[in-house]
Every structure is written in structure tokens, then in C-alpha cells.
Design a protein around this motif. Structure first.
Motif, PDB file in Angstrom:
ATOM      1  N   PRO A 111      54.375  52.850  62.893  1.00 56.12           N
ATOM      2  CA  PRO A 111      53.468  53.198  61.794  1.00 56.12           C
ATOM      3  C   PRO A 111      53.420  54.712  61.599  1.00 56.12           C
ATOM      4  O   PRO A 111      53.539  55.473  62.549  1.00 56.12           O
ATOM      5  CB  PRO A 111      52.113  52.665  62.251  1.00 56.12           C
ATOM      6  CG  PRO A 111      52.414  51.703  63.339  1.00 56.12           C
ATOM      7  CD  PRO A 111      53.712  52.104  63.943  1.00 56.12           C
ATOM      8  N   TYR A 112      53.282  55.117  60.363  1.00 55.91           N
ATOM      9  CA  TYR A 112      53.220  56.550  60.073  1.00 55.91           C
ATOM     10  C   TYR A 112      52.029  56.826  59.173  1.00 55.91           C
ATOM     11  O   TYR A 112      51.531  55.944  58.494  1.00 55.91           O
ATOM     12  CB  TYR A 112      54.515  57.044  59.423  1.00 55.91           C
ATOM     13  CG  TYR A 112      54.951  56.263  58.208  1.00 55.91           C
ATOM     14  CD1 TYR A 112      54.501  56.601  56.940  1.00 55.91           C
ATOM     15  CD2 TYR A 112      55.811  55.183  58.328  1.00 55.91           C
ATOM     16  CE1 TYR A 112      54.898  55.881  55.825  1.00 55.91           C
ATOM     17  CE2 TYR A 112      56.221  54.462  57.213  1.00 55.91           C
ATOM     18  CZ  TYR A 112      55.760  54.820  55.960  1.00 55.91           C
ATOM     19  OH  TYR A 112      56.148  54.114  54.859  1.00 55.91           O
ATOM     20  N   THR A 113      51.585  58.061  59.233  1.00 55.70           N
ATOM     21  CA  THR A 113      50.508  58.485  58.341  1.00 55.70           C
ATOM     22  C   THR A 113      51.103  59.448  57.336  1.00 55.70           C
ATOM     23  O   THR A 113      52.021  60.197  57.651  1.00 55.70           O
ATOM     24  CB  THR A 113      49.365  59.170  59.116  1.00 55.70           C
ATOM     25  OG1 THR A 113      49.903  60.302  59.807  1.00 55.70           O
ATOM     26  CG2 THR A 113      48.722  58.221  60.102  1.00 55.70           C
ATOM     27  N   GLY A 114      50.597  59.414  56.162  1.00 60.45           N
ATOM     28  CA  GLY A 114      51.094  60.299  55.112  1.00 60.45           C
ATOM     29  C   GLY A 114      52.315  59.722  54.417  1.00 60.45           C
ATOM     30  O   GLY A 114      53.071  58.944  55.000  1.00 60.45           O
ATOM     31  N   TRP A 115      52.475  60.094  53.176  1.00 66.41           N
ATOM     32  CA  TRP A 115      53.611  59.642  52.385  1.00 66.41           C
ATOM     33  C   TRP A 115      53.749  60.586  51.187  1.00 66.41           C
ATOM     34  O   TRP A 115      52.822  61.323  50.846  1.00 66.41           O
ATOM     35  CB  TRP A 115      53.458  58.189  51.937  1.00 66.41           C
ATOM     36  CG  TRP A 115      52.075  57.800  51.523  1.00 66.41           C
ATOM     37  CD1 TRP A 115      51.066  57.376  52.347  1.00 66.41           C
ATOM     38  CD2 TRP A 115      51.521  57.834  50.206  1.00 66.41           C
ATOM     39  NE1 TRP A 115      49.935  57.126  51.619  1.00 66.41           N
ATOM     40  CE2 TRP A 115      50.183  57.397  50.299  1.00 66.41           C
ATOM     41  CE3 TRP A 115      52.010  58.174  48.957  1.00 66.41           C
ATOM     42  CZ2 TRP A 115      49.340  57.297  49.196  1.00 66.41           C
ATOM     43  CZ3 TRP A 115      51.175  58.065  47.860  1.00 66.41           C
ATOM     44  CH2 TRP A 115      49.859  57.632  47.985  1.00 66.41           C
ATOM     45  N   GLY A 116      54.903  60.577  50.561  1.00 61.73           N
ATOM     46  CA  GLY A 116      55.177  61.481  49.453  1.00 61.73           C
ATOM     47  C   GLY A 116      54.565  61.031  48.140  1.00 61.73           C
ATOM     48  O   GLY A 116      53.782  61.745  47.523  1.00 61.73           O
ATOM     49  N   TYR A 117      54.938  59.832  47.704  1.00 64.92           N
ATOM     50  CA  TYR A 117      54.401  59.306  46.451  1.00 64.92           C
ATOM     51  C   TYR A 117      54.499  57.796  46.421  1.00 64.92           C
ATOM     52  O   TYR A 117      55.244  57.193  47.175  1.00 64.92           O
ATOM     53  CB  TYR A 117      55.103  59.916  45.239  1.00 64.92           C
ATOM     54  CG  TYR A 117      56.569  59.576  45.100  1.00 64.92           C
ATOM     55  CD1 TYR A 117      56.993  58.544  44.272  1.00 64.92           C
ATOM     56  CD2 TYR A 117      57.557  60.305  45.769  1.00 64.92           C
ATOM     57  CE1 TYR A 117      58.330  58.231  44.134  1.00 64.92           C
ATOM     58  CE2 TYR A 117      58.893  60.015  45.624  1.00 64.92           C
ATOM     59  CZ  TYR A 117      59.274  58.977  44.806  1.00 64.92           C
ATOM     60  OH  TYR A 117      60.601  58.667  44.670  1.00 64.92           O
ATOM     61  N   GLY A 149      51.088  61.495  47.150  1.00 61.47           N
ATOM     62  CA  GLY A 149      50.583  61.239  48.492  1.00 61.47           C
ATOM     63  C   GLY A 149      49.919  62.432  49.140  1.00 61.47           C
ATOM     64  O   GLY A 149      49.152  62.282  50.081  1.00 61.47           O
ATOM     65  N   ASN A 150      50.209  63.625  48.637  1.00 67.88           N
ATOM     66  CA  ASN A 150      49.601  64.830  49.212  1.00 67.88           C
ATOM     67  C   ASN A 150      48.245  65.151  48.606  1.00 67.88           C
ATOM     68  O   ASN A 150      47.349  65.606  49.304  1.00 67.88           O
ATOM     69  CB  ASN A 150      50.538  66.030  49.031  1.00 67.88           C
ATOM     70  CG  ASN A 150      51.830  65.844  49.801  1.00 67.88           C
ATOM     71  OD1 ASN A 150      51.815  65.410  50.936  1.00 67.88           O
ATOM     72  ND2 ASN A 150      52.947  66.146  49.169  1.00 67.88           N
ATOM     73  N   SER A 151      48.099  64.912  47.306  1.00 69.92           N
ATOM     74  CA  SER A 151      46.864  65.309  46.627  1.00 69.92           C
ATOM     75  C   SER A 151      46.014  64.127  46.161  1.00 69.92           C
ATOM     76  O   SER A 151      44.846  64.295  45.844  1.00 69.92           O
ATOM     77  CB  SER A 151      47.202  66.175  45.407  1.00 69.92           C
ATOM     78  OG  SER A 151      47.870  65.393  44.428  1.00 69.92           O
ATOM     79  N   GLY A 152      46.605  62.939  46.075  1.00 72.93           N
ATOM     80  CA  GLY A 152      45.878  61.786  45.555  1.00 72.93           C
ATOM     81  C   GLY A 152      45.878  61.719  44.033  1.00 72.93           C
ATOM     82  O   GLY A 152      45.344  60.781  43.447  1.00 72.93           O
TER      83      GLY A 152
END
Length: 144
Positions: free
Chosen positions: A88-94, A56-59
């Protein structure tokens, strides 16, 4: 019985039926029962043809080798979850994606205590989420 009484009775029955249907729909959508991720995914290990992890950080996308799918899926399948309502949230780990012949199921992780399965948010016991994260890091050590 006159026509006005019949209409009132029919209208009353319709209103009750609509209320029951709406209640059942809302209850099934926001059901707070504890269940297993495997049940929510609705796929069996045998049907998985491809699986991958997206950071989720780098794609970055890492394909999970067939011999690694078992460890991740078995761990994932046993995790208990509860549906939750969160802002709702933005961003996620994986994100774990499992492709089958006729469907795709995704589990997106935002930390070790929260996941989203096919659009529904769930809470997860932290130790279970951390155990899965360790398994995922065997495939891609860059996952946070």
C-alpha cells in the motif's frame, strides 16, 4: 457399495470442487495477463456523461470538457496494463473519474508506470503513461 464409501466419494468430490472454485477466484483476481485499460474500466466513451481530473497533490478538481474527453479517453483506452501486487502507498499524482448513467470508474495514477483501477493495482509502460500525462496536462497544466 456401503454408506461409508459413498460418503467418502461425495466428500472427495466436494473437496475437489471447492479447490477448483478457490483456484479460479484467485487466478481471476491476480491474473498477470496483459490487457487494455479500456477493457478493465468496462465503460464505453459514448456512455460517459461527465469526467474530471483530481490533482493528488492539491485536491483540485478540474472538469474535463466534452471536446477534451475524447483525447484523454482514446489515449487511456489503448494503454496496456498488467495486474501487480504492491505494498500500500500513500499519495498519488492524479485521478481520472468517468461518470456514466449508472456507474463511476476511476483510474488513479502514481507516477507514469503505475495506476489503480477501481481498487486493483496495475503496471503501465512508462512511455504510454507519459503520453497520457501530456494529454491530461492540456486540461490541467498543474498535474505532475
Amino acid at each position: 457399495m456401503n454408506n461409508k464409501k459413498k460418503v467418502k466419494i461425495i466428500l472427495g468430490i466436494i473437496i475437489v470442487l471447492v479447490a477448483v472454485v478457490v483456484s479460479l477466484v484467485l487466478y481471476s483476481r491476480y491474473d498477470n495477463r496483459t490487457r487494455k485499460i479500456g477493457d478493465e474500466l468496462g465503460i464505453s466513451r459514448e456512455k460517459i456523461t461527465r469526467a474530471y481530473i483530481m490533482n493528488g497533490n492539491s485536491g483540485e478538481i478540474t472538469e474535463i470538457e466534452k471536446n477534451e474527453i475524447d483525447g484523454i479517453y482514446n489515449n487511456l483506452e489503448s494503454i496496456s496494463i498488467k495486474a501487480i501486487k504492491i505494498p500500500p502507498y500513500t499519495g498519488w499524482g492524479y485521478r481520472l473519474t468517468f461518470e456514466c448513467e449508472d456507474e463511476v470508474s476511476e483510474v488513479t495514477w502514481n507516477g507514469s508506470e503505475r495506476c489503480n483501477i477501481n481498487g486493483t493495482d496495475f503496471s503501465v509502460e512508462k512511455t504510454a503513461g507519459n503520453k497520457l500525462l501530456q494529454e491530461v496536462r492540456k486540461v490541467n497544466p498543474k498535474i505532475n
